[in-house]
Design a protein around this motif. Structure first.
Motif, mmCIF file in Angstrom:
data_model
loop_
_atom_site.group_PDB
_atom_site.id
_atom_site.type_symbol
_atom_site.label_atom_id
_atom_site.label_comp_id
_atom_site.label_asym_id
_atom_site.label_seq_id
_atom_site.Cartn_x
_atom_site.Cartn_y
_atom_site.Cartn_z
ATOM 1 N N ILE A 26 32.054 39.903 39.992
ATOM 2 C CA ILE A 26 32.084 41.158 40.742
ATOM 3 C C ILE A 26 33.536 41.559 40.965
ATOM 4 C CG2 ILE A 26 31.496 42.299 42.917
ATOM 5 C CD1 ILE A 26 29.209 40.221 43.219
ATOM 6 N N GLU A 27 33.864 42.779 40.575
ATOM 7 C CA GLU A 27 35.207 43.293 40.848
ATOM 8 C C GLU A 27 35.209 43.928 42.236
ATOM 9 O OE1 GLU A 27 38.715 46.229 39.182
ATOM 10 O OE2 GLU A 27 36.788 46.216 38.155
ATOM 11 N N VAL A 28 36.098 43.439 43.091
ATOM 12 C CA VAL A 28 36.243 43.978 44.438
ATOM 13 C C VAL A 28 37.180 45.174 44.371
ATOM 14 C CG1 VAL A 28 36.961 43.493 46.815
ATOM 15 C CG2 VAL A 28 35.895 41.682 45.440
ATOM 16 N N THR A 29 36.732 46.278 44.952
ATOM 17 C CA THR A 29 37.557 47.485 45.027
ATOM 18 C C THR A 29 37.553 47.981 46.465
ATOM 19 O OG1 THR A 29 35.727 49.024 44.621
ATOM 20 C CG2 THR A 29 36.871 48.136 42.666
ATOM 21 N N THR A 30 38.425 48.910 46.756
ATOM 22 C CA THR A 30 38.432 49.482 48.105
ATOM 23 C C THR A 30 37.134 50.238 48.374
ATOM 24 O OG1 THR A 30 39.631 51.419 47.279
ATOM 25 C CG2 THR A 30 40.946 49.652 48.266
ATOM 26 N N THR A 31 36.471 50.699 47.335
ATOM 27 C CA THR A 31 35.221 51.438 47.480
ATOM 28 C C THR A 31 34.028 50.534 47.776
ATOM 29 O OG1 THR A 31 36.056 53.059 45.891
ATOM 30 C CG2 THR A 31 33.698 53.116 46.346
ATOM 31 N N ASN A 32 33.953 49.362 47.127
ATOM 32 C CA ASN A 32 32.751 48.536 47.270
ATOM 33 C C ASN A 32 32.893 47.367 48.234
ATOM 34 O OD1 ASN A 32 34.209 46.551 45.861
ATOM 35 N ND2 ASN A 32 32.842 46.528 44.095
ATOM 36 N N ARG A 33 34.078 47.066 48.680
ATOM 37 C CA ARG A 33 34.285 45.823 49.438
ATOM 38 C C ARG A 33 33.512 45.759 50.755
ATOM 39 N NH1 ARG A 33 40.621 46.995 50.724
ATOM 40 N NH2 ARG A 33 40.267 48.621 52.270
ATOM 41 N N GLY A 34 33.239 46.881 51.373
ATOM 42 C CA GLY A 34 32.503 46.877 52.634
ATOM 43 C C GLY A 34 31.070 46.387 52.498
ATOM 44 N N GLY A 35 30.403 46.725 51.403
ATOM 45 C CA GLY A 35 29.020 46.333 51.202
ATOM 46 C C GLY A 35 28.826 45.012 50.476
ATOM 47 N N LEU A 36 29.901 44.466 49.922
ATOM 48 C CA LEU A 36 29.770 43.250 49.130
ATOM 49 C C LEU A 36 29.301 42.010 49.900
ATOM 50 C CD1 LEU A 36 32.715 43.435 46.577
ATOM 51 C CD2 LEU A 36 30.257 43.654 46.139
ATOM 52 N N PRO A 37 29.750 41.774 51.123
ATOM 53 C CA PRO A 37 29.304 40.539 51.783
ATOM 54 C C PRO A 37 27.790 40.377 51.833
ATOM 55 C CG PRO A 37 31.176 41.433 52.949
ATOM 56 C CD PRO A 37 30.779 42.460 51.924
ATOM 57 N N LEU A 38 27.055 41.424 52.182
ATOM 58 C CA LEU A 38 25.593 41.315 52.244
ATOM 59 C C LEU A 38 24.980 41.161 50.852
ATOM 60 C CD1 LEU A 38 24.692 43.826 55.087
ATOM 61 C CD2 LEU A 38 24.499 41.330 55.131
ATOM 62 N N GLU A 39 25.547 41.856 49.871
ATOM 63 C CA GLU A 39 25.062 41.733 48.491
ATOM 64 C C GLU A 39 25.255 40.296 47.981
ATOM 65 O OE1 GLU A 39 26.409 43.334 44.097
ATOM 66 O OE2 GLU A 39 26.720 44.669 45.804
ATOM 67 N N ILE A 40 26.417 39.736 48.243
ATOM 68 C CA ILE A 40 26.714 38.369 47.805
ATOM 69 C C ILE A 40 25.862 37.365 48.567
ATOM 70 C CG2 ILE A 40 28.517 36.598 47.736
ATOM 71 C CD1 ILE A 40 30.502 39.008 47.259
ATOM 72 N N LEU A 41 25.697 37.582 49.861
ATOM 73 C CA LEU A 41 24.844 36.702 50.658
ATOM 74 C C LEU A 41 23.440 36.646 50.056
ATOM 75 C CD1 LEU A 41 24.492 34.956 53.223
ATOM 76 C CD2 LEU A 41 23.744 37.044 54.367
ATOM 77 N N SER A 42 22.914 37.784 49.671
ATOM 78 C CA SER A 42 21.589 37.835 49.065
ATOM 79 C C SER A 42 21.544 37.031 47.770
ATOM 80 C CB SER A 42 21.194 39.296 48.815
ATOM 81 O OG SER A 42 19.952 39.367 48.173
ATOM 82 N N LEU A 43 22.555 37.163 46.931
ATOM 83 C CA LEU A 43 22.625 36.397 45.677
ATOM 84 C C LEU A 43 22.637 34.892 45.962
ATOM 85 C CD1 LEU A 43 25.287 38.486 43.730
ATOM 86 C CD2 LEU A 43 22.896 38.165 43.064
ATOM 87 N N ILE A 44 23.403 34.496 46.957
ATOM 88 C CA ILE A 44 23.505 33.068 47.296
ATOM 89 C C ILE A 44 22.201 32.565 47.896
ATOM 90 C CG2 ILE A 44 24.633 31.424 48.857
ATOM 91 C CD1 ILE A 44 27.244 33.004 48.343
ATOM 92 N N GLU A 45 21.629 33.321 48.800
ATOM 93 C CA GLU A 45 20.370 32.887 49.433
ATOM 94 C C GLU A 45 19.248 32.743 48.401
ATOM 95 O OE1 GLU A 45 20.625 34.288 54.055
ATOM 96 O OE2 GLU A 45 19.947 35.783 52.621
ATOM 97 N N ASP A 46 19.288 33.535 47.344
ATOM 98 C CA ASP A 46 18.287 33.409 46.275
ATOM 99 C C ASP A 46 18.385 32.055 45.580
ATOM 100 O OD1 ASP A 46 17.298 35.926 46.774
ATOM 101 O OD2 ASP A 46 18.273 36.872 45.039
ATOM 102 N N GLN A 47 19.545 31.417 45.663
ATOM 103 C CA GLN A 47 19.760 30.140 44.983
ATOM 104 C C GLN A 47 19.454 28.939 45.874
ATOM 105 O OE1 GLN A 47 20.404 30.154 41.716
ATOM 106 N NE2 GLN A 47 20.245 32.365 41.975
ATOM 107 N N LEU A 48 19.271 29.158 47.161
ATOM 108 C CA LEU A 48 19.050 28.037 48.082
ATOM 109 C C LEU A 48 17.602 27.575 48.088
ATOM 110 C CD1 LEU A 48 21.267 29.229 51.041
ATOM 111 C CD2 LEU A 48 21.809 27.518 49.327
#
Length: 189
Positions: free
Chosen positions: A167-189
């Motif tokens: 995932i490329e972090v940009t000034t545009t997407n960085r605010g929403g990324l934590p929840l998106e990434i959390l979801s990806l990680i939780e899918d693996q647990l």
């Protein structure tokens, strides 16, 4: 595994907020998965001095908060000798003491390994490179790592792997990324 993605790697320009995103994901993990999974690893933080700006970087163990010098600007005659990246001298010994210690898993359970970052300074340690590969190959580890946008060949490997969500972090997407990434990680647990 529920999806082919096992690891999440963030890339982006310096100063765009990669570390901030990773720290927020870790905070959310602590709040939402207290007993399901634990995280281990490290962050790097800038060392700043008034009037001088950035004078170095520290590595910080996310479990213990132990800090060590990753690099610093050395004055003429300074005792620290080591490889250089730009104006910074890398303290490989200090990095290995804190950074490699932070990369030891604390249990046999599935865990999240945070590495901020796999960059030029960290890669002066061959032991670090071996540990990163070992963690990457482990079925019990979900990696959440940052990479420079244009990195050494070692980092380019991860950008092309099918089990890595890059995932490329940009000034545009960085605010929403934590929840998106959390979801990806939780899918693996």
């Amino acid at each position: 595994m529920s999806s082919p993605v096992q690891h999440v790697f963030l890339t982006g320009n310096p100063g765009v907020g990669k570390t901030t995103v990773v720290k927020k994901v870790c905070e959310l993990l602590r709040q939402r998965t207290r007993h399901k999974a634990s995280a281990f690893g490290f962050f790097t933080e800038e060392i700043r001095e008034s009037g001088k700006g950035r004078v170095g970087f520290e590595v910080v163990d996310i479990r213990t908060q132990v800090r060590g010098t990753l690099s610093k600007v050395c004055a003429p005659g300074d005792a620290l000798k080591g490889p250089k990246v730009s104006k910074f001298t890398v303290d490989v010994g200090s990095f290995e003491r804190v950074g490699l210690g932070a990369l030891e898993q604390s249990s046999a359970e599935r865990q999240i390994c945070v590495i901020d970052e796999i960059g030029k300074m960290e890669l002066f340690s061959d032991r670090f490179k071996r540990r990163v590969i070992s963690l990457y190959e482990s079925e019990k580890v979900i990696m959440l790592c940052t990479l420079p946008s244009k990195g050494p060949r070692f980092t380019e490997f991860f950008k092309t792997q099918p089990n890595v969500m890059l995932i490329e972090v940009t000034t545009t997407n960085r605010g929403g990324l934590p929840l998106e990434i959390l979801s990806l990680i939780e899918d693996q647990l």
